[in-house]
Write a protein that holds these residues in place. Structure first.
Motif, short mmCIF file in Angstrom:
data_model
loop_
_atom_site.label_atom_id
_atom_site.label_comp_id
_atom_site.label_asym_id
_atom_site.label_seq_id
_atom_site.Cartn_x
_atom_site.Cartn_y
_atom_site.Cartn_z
N ARG A 149 -46.35 -22.83 42.55
CA ARG A 149 -48.30 -22.56 41.77
C ARG A 149 -48.13 -21.30 40.70
N ILE A 150 -48.97 -21.61 40.20
CA ILE A 150 -49.38 -20.84 38.79
C ILE A 150 -50.66 -20.08 38.94
N THR A 151 -50.46 -18.90 39.75
CA THR A 151 -52.34 -18.44 40.05
C THR A 151 -52.92 -17.21 39.38
N SER A 152 -53.58 -16.22 38.93
CA SER A 152 -54.22 -15.52 38.42
C SER A 152 -54.81 -14.46 39.43
N ASN A 153 -54.29 -14.26 40.24
CA ASN A 153 -53.78 -12.77 41.27
C ASN A 153 -53.49 -12.27 40.31
N VAL A 154 -54.35 -10.83 40.48
CA VAL A 154 -53.78 -10.22 38.91
C VAL A 154 -53.65 -8.53 40.19
N SER A 155 -53.33 -8.79 41.29
CA SER A 155 -52.30 -7.88 42.26
C SER A 155 -50.88 -7.86 41.82
N LYS A 156 -50.92 -8.86 41.89
CA LYS A 156 -49.27 -9.25 42.45
C LYS A 156 -48.73 -10.36 41.23
N TRP A 157 -47.42 -10.19 40.74
CA TRP A 157 -46.62 -11.05 39.64
C TRP A 157 -46.37 -12.52 40.46
N GLY A 158 -45.48 -11.74 41.69
CA GLY A 158 -45.57 -13.21 42.51
C GLY A 158 -45.40 -12.90 43.37
N SER A 159 -45.18 -14.08 44.76
CA SER A 159 -46.13 -14.14 46.10
C SER A 159 -44.49 -15.25 46.81
N CYS A 160 -44.31 -15.29 47.87
CA CYS A 160 -43.78 -16.43 49.10
C CYS A 160 -44.27 -16.46 50.31
N SER A 161 -44.79 -17.53 50.82
CA SER A 161 -45.39 -17.48 51.60
C SER A 161 -44.68 -17.83 52.40
N LEU A 180 -39.15 -12.40 33.67
CA LEU A 180 -39.53 -13.80 34.25
C LEU A 180 -38.35 -14.37 34.87
N GLN A 181 -36.80 -14.44 34.82
CA GLN A 181 -35.96 -14.75 35.36
C GLN A 181 -36.41 -13.73 36.77
N TYR A 182 -36.11 -12.59 36.73
CA TYR A 182 -36.32 -11.64 37.54
C TYR A 182 -36.69 -11.48 38.88
N VAL A 183 -38.41 -11.95 38.19
CA VAL A 183 -39.37 -11.78 39.35
C VAL A 183 -38.79 -13.88 39.57
N VAL A 184 -37.86 -14.55 39.44
CA VAL A 184 -38.29 -15.68 39.95
C VAL A 184 -37.17 -15.90 41.46
N ILE A 185 -36.13 -14.83 40.98
CA ILE A 185 -35.64 -14.62 41.54
C ILE A 185 -35.85 -14.02 42.58
N HIS A 186 -36.98 -12.77 42.91
CA HIS A 186 -37.11 -12.11 43.46
C HIS A 186 -37.82 -12.79 44.85
N GLU A 187 -38.69 -13.75 44.18
CA GLU A 187 -39.27 -14.56 45.11
C GLU A 187 -38.36 -15.88 45.89
N ILE A 188 -37.82 -16.18 45.08
CA ILE A 188 -36.73 -17.12 45.92
C ILE A 188 -35.63 -16.63 46.67
N CYS A 189 -35.60 -15.17 46.55
CA CYS A 189 -34.64 -14.03 48.24
C CYS A 189 -35.72 -14.22 48.96
N HIS A 190 -37.08 -14.35 49.29
CA HIS A 190 -37.56 -14.39 50.22
C HIS A 190 -37.47 -15.93 50.50
N LEU A 191 -37.25 -16.60 50.55
CA LEU A 191 -36.84 -17.98 50.62
C LEU A 191 -36.62 -17.76 52.16
N LYS A 192 -35.78 -16.43 52.16
CA LYS A 192 -34.43 -16.52 52.89
C LYS A 192 -34.16 -14.75 53.66
N GLU A 193 -34.89 -14.17 53.13
CA GLU A 193 -35.60 -12.50 53.63
C GLU A 193 -36.68 -12.31 53.50
#
Length: 235
Positions: A149-161, A180-193
């Motif tokens: 999802r693409i959001t307008s959250n002003v407090s976070k660059w990304g999140s993983c639920s 952007l690639q770093y943020v994508v990697i960061h959130e994808i890693c949350h799928l595991k941790e």
């Protein structure tokens, strides 16, 4: 009533001119994008009331002035998209659309609503790019997400639920692609941790050994991403 009031409770001394107005119906604070501020008082308001009102708004005033200063430092009619700068052109038209070609981006709007037309277009670009960046990582590490999802959250660059939904701040479209690639990697890693433990950062470093550079860039320059759209359209 003095010609100006000095504010100095929350920073360096700030000189605020005071102007009487017969047209004004209430006390007002006027802030311009030239980084100036003035107190406007209706003709019948007592000076001490205006003074008290201004003092109560000092924190708000300084915050607004800081935003004005930042906005004035960003070039107008130029917009960065994933690390490349484009000249902005806006046209009145029968339909809403955006054309991106070479070094120019043209925004067409039937009601002069260039801001929203461009914003929606940029959200689409960002979503498409994130899907492309995420696909090989998801495949290689056998991970699974629910949706992006693409959001307008002003407090976070990304999140993983906990349900595997990956969300990204739409303003990342103004950041360099490696950020952007770093943020994508960061959130994808949350799928595991689902934490920021040593295991999490170890996984990030395996996927992107140089992740500290884009992480630092975002920490230092992230606040500027909030101003590019308005500056480009000269709102």
């Amino acid at each position: 009533m003095p010609d100006y009031i000095i504010l100095e409770q929350h920073g360096e001394a700030l000189k605020v001119p005071v102007r009487r107005s017969q047209k004004a119906k209430r006390i007002g604070i006027r802030i311009t994008y030239k980084s100036s501020v003035e107190l406007v008082l209706p003709s019948g308001v007592k000076p001490e009331i205006g003074h008290k009102f201004l003092l109560s708004k000092e924190h708000w005033i300084r915050k607004k002035l800081q935003k004005a200063i930042i906005s004035s430092q960003i070039p107008s009619n130029i917009i960065p998209i994933l690390g490349k700068s484009y000249n902005m052109l806006c046209h009145q038209a029968d339909d809403n659309s955006v054309k991106l070609q070479h070094e120019c981006i043209e925004v067409y709007s039937r009601d002069n609503n260039y801001h929203d037309v461009l914003k929606n277009f940029l959200k689409g670009i960002l979503l498409q790019k994130i899907i492309i960046l995420a696909a090989p990582i998801i495949t290689e590490y056998k991970l699974r997400y629910n949706k992006i999802r693409i959001t307008s959250n002003v407090s976070k660059w990304g999140s993983c639920s906990s349900k595997g939904n990956l969300s990204f701040n739409w303003r990342l479209v103004f950041a360099p692609e490696e950020v952007l690639q770093y943020v994508v990697i960061h959130e994808i890693c949350h799928l595991k941790e689902m934490n920021h433990s040593k295991n999490f950062w170890h996984l990030v470093s395996i996927i992107e050994p140089d992740y500290l550079l884009p992480k630092l860039w975002l920490r230092k320059n992230g606040h500027l991403l909030n101003y590019h759209l308005n500056a480009a359209i000269s709102l």
